[in-house]
Design an enzyme around this catalytic site. Sequence first.
Site, short mmCIF file in Angstrom:
data_model
loop_
_atom_site.label_atom_id
_atom_site.label_comp_id
_atom_site.label_asym_id
_atom_site.label_seq_id
_atom_site.Cartn_x
_atom_site.Cartn_y
_atom_site.Cartn_z
N HIS A 34 -5.30 0.19 6.46
CA HIS A 34 -5.70 -0.86 7.64
C HIS A 34 -7.04 -0.72 8.54
O HIS A 34 -7.80 -1.72 8.59
CB HIS A 34 -4.45 -0.45 8.59
N ASP B 88 -2.25 6.51 5.11
CA ASP B 88 -1.29 5.67 5.62
C ASP B 88 -2.11 4.47 6.67
O ASP B 88 -1.61 3.39 6.67
CB ASP B 88 -0.29 6.40 6.47
N LYS C 282 -2.49 -9.42 11.21
CA LYS C 282 -2.41 -9.46 12.88
C LYS C 282 -3.38 -10.82 13.42
O LYS C 282 -4.41 -10.68 13.00
CB LYS C 282 -2.99 -7.98 13.40
N HIS D 118 -0.67 -5.38 5.95
CA HIS D 118 -0.27 -6.61 7.02
C HIS D 118 -1.20 -6.26 8.42
O HIS D 118 -1.24 -7.36 9.07
CB HIS D 118 1.07 -6.09 7.64
N LYS E 212 0.86 -1.26 0.01
CA LYS E 212 -0.01 0.05 0.05
C LYS E 212 0.72 1.23 -0.12
O LYS E 212 2.04 1.23 0.37
CB LYS E 212 -0.83 0.01 1.25
N GLU F 187 -1.03 6.09 17.92
CA GLU F 187 0.37 5.37 18.15
C GLU F 187 1.04 6.63 18.96
O GLU F 187 1.03 7.66 18.88
CB GLU F 187 1.14 5.31 16.81
N LYS G 5 -0.52 9.96 15.18
CA LYS G 5 0.84 9.50 15.60
C LYS G 5 1.11 10.62 16.86
O LYS G 5 0.71 11.73 17.09
CB LYS G 5 1.84 9.83 14.33
#
Length: 464
Positions: free
Chosen positions: A227, A222, A169, A165, A135, A203, A326
Site C-alpha cells: 500500500h 502487509d 481509497k 485496495h 496481495k 493503526e 499495529k
Amino acid sequence: GSAVPRTLLLLGASGDLAARLLLPGLGRLVASGALPNLRLIGSGTHAWDDGQWRRRVADSFATAGADGPRETEVVRSARYLPADVTAEEDLRRLLAACHGQTVIFFALPPAITARAADALARIGLPPGTRLMLEKPFGTDLASARSLNDILTRLVPEEQVHRIDHFLGKSTVVNIIGLRFANRIFEPVLNSEHVACVDIVFDESLGLEGRAGYYDSAGALVDMVQSHLLQVLALMAMDAPPTLDARDLRGRKAQVLRATRLWDGDPVRWSRRARYTAGEVDGRRLLGYADEAGIDATRGTETLAELVLAVDTWRWAGVPFRLRSGKALAGRRKEAVITFRQPPRVPTGLTGYEQPDRLRIGFGPDRLGLDVNINGPGNPLELDQVHLVADFGPGELPPYGEVLRGAFDGDPTLSVRGDTAEDCWRIVEPVLDAWRAGKVPLQEYPAGSQGLNESLLAPAPGGVI
Ligand code: BG6
C-alpha cells in the site's frame, strides 16, 4: 435483464480474506447496479454446500449494509463447489460451471496462487477471462517473477488485475487531482522546495485473528511493500497525460523504478518492532508473540519503518520515510510533505517555529495545510495555522472501487506486473538484512506511540 451473463469464480472462498474484504466490497458493488447478471461461484477446501455458502455470502454482504434486492438475487443464485484449486481435474470442473464473461479471483496464499495459476495454464482459459489477485503478489522478488511468468502464459497483462485496495481509497485517488488540477502545489513539489516526505499508516488494530496470513507477512510486506509504495508512486510520479491505464501505470512504474533504499543501507535506514501486551482504545491486547497461531520464533514484525530515495531530477536528495505499525495509540494515517524553511525570515518577524506542510489524511480523508501567518495579537508574531478540508468518502468502499475497475476490464487502479516486481526489489535488501538478524527486533507496548528512536520525525501538531 438483458445484460451479458458474468461469473465471478472465487478461489479460496472459505478463507478469511473473502469474508472480511472481498465479499463486503462486492456486495456494495452489486448494490450499485454495476454488476447485473452476476453469478457467484465459490470454491475452496471446506466441504460446504450451496446453502452454507449462501449464508456466508449474505452475512458478509450484510456487514457492508448490502442486503437489497440485487444483492439478494446474487446470494440466491450463488453456488459452492468444493475443490482442490491446484488440481487440473477440479479446475476443469470449476471452469465448466462458469458462463459468459468470467473473472477468476485468487483469494489464496501466494504459494497456492502460483500453483493454481500454473494448473490453469496447463488447461488453458477461455479468451477474455480476467484474473484478480490479492496481495502479496509472491513472497519475494524471485517468486513474484515466476508468478508473473505463469500469468503471462494465461492471459494478456491487461487482463490481470492485481488488487491493492489503497488505490481505491478516495483520498489516494485524489492525490492525482490535488497535484495536477491545481497550479499552486506542483511547481514546488521537488527537491528545491521539499525537505522530506513521510507516509505513515499507524493503526490501533492488532492482529484481529489473522495469524495464518499475518505471521508470514509482517508489517513490511502487509503494508509498506504494498500500500505505502503505491501511495509513494502517486505522490512522486510526473503528470500522466491521461488517466488511462497505460499512462497512469507507466508514470507510477517509472518513479518506482527510480526508488531504492536510502544509501542502500538497511541497517541504518530500517527499523522493525513488534508489540507486547497493552491496552488500545480500551481494549486489552495480548502481546503479538502470545496470540493464538503465532510462531514467536519467526520474529514477525508488527511495525516497520524505512527511508527511501527516489532517484530522479525532481526528488534526488529528498528522503521518503515510510512507516506502518499495529496496536498503536496515535492512529496517525497521513502523508506529509514538509517544505524547506524559507531562505530567510525577515528580521523583526518573530515566532517562526515550524516549516509549512501539506498533509493528506487517509482516515479521516482530509487535506491539511500547515502555514505560518500572524495569528491573533501582534502582527509581527507568527503562529502556525492548520487549514483543513475534507476529501469526502468515495461512492463505493475502496475494495468495491478496485473491483469495479477489474469487472469493467479497466486495469488503471490495479498493480502492473513489472511494478509488483519493483516493489519487491525496493524492500528486498531490508528483508534480507532482517532475516540475517542485522536489524534488531524491538518491542513496544500495545497502546504506545511505537518506537522510541524512530526514523521519522514526531507527528506535527494540528488537525488531520
Ligand atoms: C490491509 C492489511 O491490506 O489493509 C491490514 O492487510 C490493514 O493489515 C488494512 O489493517 C488497512 O486498510 P484499511 O482500508 O482497513 O484502513
